[in-house]
Design a protein around this motif. Structure first.
Motif, short mmCIF file in Angstrom:
data_model
loop_
_atom_site.label_atom_id
_atom_site.label_comp_id
_atom_site.label_asym_id
_atom_site.label_seq_id
_atom_site.Cartn_x
_atom_site.Cartn_y
_atom_site.Cartn_z
N VAL A 160 5.57 -2.64 12.27
CA VAL A 160 5.30 -1.77 11.07
C VAL A 160 5.60 -2.28 9.97
N THR A 161 4.51 -2.59 9.16
CA THR A 161 4.97 -3.24 7.80
C THR A 161 4.33 -2.51 6.54
N GLU A 162 4.97 -2.55 5.31
CA GLU A 162 4.61 -1.86 4.32
C GLU A 162 4.50 -2.94 3.08
N ARG A 163 3.54 -2.58 2.33
CA ARG A 163 3.23 -3.23 1.28
C ARG A 163 2.71 -2.47 0.10
N TRP A 164 2.91 -2.80 -1.21
CA TRP A 164 2.35 -2.10 -2.25
C TRP A 164 1.07 -2.66 -2.87
N ARG A 190 -0.49 2.27 -8.26
CA ARG A 190 -0.48 1.37 -7.12
C ARG A 190 -0.31 2.39 -6.02
N VAL A 191 -0.65 1.90 -4.84
CA VAL A 191 -0.46 2.62 -3.38
C VAL A 191 0.29 1.88 -2.50
N ARG A 192 1.07 2.53 -1.52
CA ARG A 192 1.77 1.99 -0.67
C ARG A 192 0.99 2.18 0.64
N LEU A 193 1.07 0.78 1.15
CA LEU A 193 0.26 0.84 2.24
C LEU A 193 1.08 0.55 3.74
N VAL A 194 0.68 1.19 4.62
CA VAL A 194 1.41 1.08 5.92
C VAL A 194 0.69 0.61 7.16
N ALA A 195 1.05 -0.64 7.55
CA ALA A 195 0.35 -1.27 8.48
C ALA A 195 1.02 -1.15 9.84
N CYS A 204 0.57 5.70 2.81
CA CYS A 204 1.77 6.67 3.47
C CYS A 204 2.92 6.21 2.48
N GLY A 205 3.87 7.47 2.15
CA GLY A 205 4.95 7.23 1.42
C GLY A 205 6.15 7.58 2.34
N GLY A 206 5.91 7.71 3.43
CA GLY A 206 6.95 8.25 4.34
C GLY A 206 7.99 7.15 4.83
#
Ligand SMILES: [Zn+2]
Length: 238
Positions: A160-164, A190-195, A204-206
């Motif tokens: 599970v990875t996150e990037r802006w 900007r948006v935080r993406l969770v893959a 998602c910001g969780g």
């Protein structure tokens, strides 16, 4: 000053030093930085303790965004707790066991939205269980079948990875939005993406686990009919 949200960079921080910036008239404590997730997106705010220099603890019951200033986070103490002084150095300590269960459920709900690729109309995360509400044209959902599909995704051990990403990058990559299971919000810059591996991509910001293997076995505990086109699916850590 906005509170620095350390849980956005590292959801696995269990404690951190911090400085008390303010205590509001209702006792809510503002720190310069926090690892406590503030209530939002169906996930409850974190509980835990603030340890003072003398070793005494202030018990925190929940965490919310300051209704007066959404850029600040309020640590809400349980009743009868002593109030710290502005400028005081404390150590914020998370109720980690509870948070980890929420992270496992939260990540499992991302996977549930892949198993059931329908519009999500609501959701909630508890301590070891959670639910999503779907806009589904017809019923015919089977608990055992859903659980099997869900656990097959868990078993893929996907990272599970996150990037802006900036609004400009989103505009330049319309294909990215197309692959997302949820449309990203616009306007904040900007948006935080969770893959989750190549299984799911959504804004998602969780807080999430690092790999689906950490979710463990999941049970589908209930499928409720909520109106003609709505199904509420409940899951729990098995
Ligand atoms: Zn999420």
């Amino acid at each position: 000053m906005p509170t620095e949200l350390l849980f956005r960079q590292d959801a696995y921080l269990k404690e951190t030093p911090a400085t008390v910036e303010a205590v509001n008239e209702r006792g809510g404590i503002v720190l310069d930085r926090t690892i406590f997730y503030a209530t939002g997106g169906g996930q409850p705010g974190d509980a835990g303790h603030l340890r003072r220099a003398d070793g005494n603890l202030i018990a925190i019951g929940t965490t919310i965004y300051d209704p007066e200033d959404k850029s600040r986070v309020l640590h809400v103490p349980l009743e009868g707790q002593p109030a710290p002084a502005p400028g005081e150095a404390v150590t914020a300590i998370l109720d980690w066991e509870r948070r980890l269960k929420r992270m496992r459920i939260h990540t499992a709900l991302h996977l549930l939205s892949v198993v059931l690729p329908y519009p999500v109309t609501g959701g909630s995360i508890g301590d070891g269980d959670g639910r999503l509400d779907f806009d589904i044209p017809e019923g015919g959902l089977d608990k055992a079948e859903l659980a099997e599909k869900l656990n097959a995704l868990v078993a893929r051990n996907a990272d599970v990875t996150e990037r802006w990403i900036t609004d400009a990058e989103l505009d330049a990559n319309p294909g990215l939005v197309k692959t997302m299971s949820v449309k990203p919000p616009r306007g904040s810059g900007r948006v935080r993406l969770v893959a989750i591996g190549d299984i799911d991509l959504q804004p998602c910001g969780g807080t999430h686990v690092r790999n689906t293997a950490e979710i463990g076995l999941v049970a589908v505990t209930d499928i409720e009919k909520k109106g003609k086109q709505n199904r509420r699916v409940r899951i729990a850590l098995a």
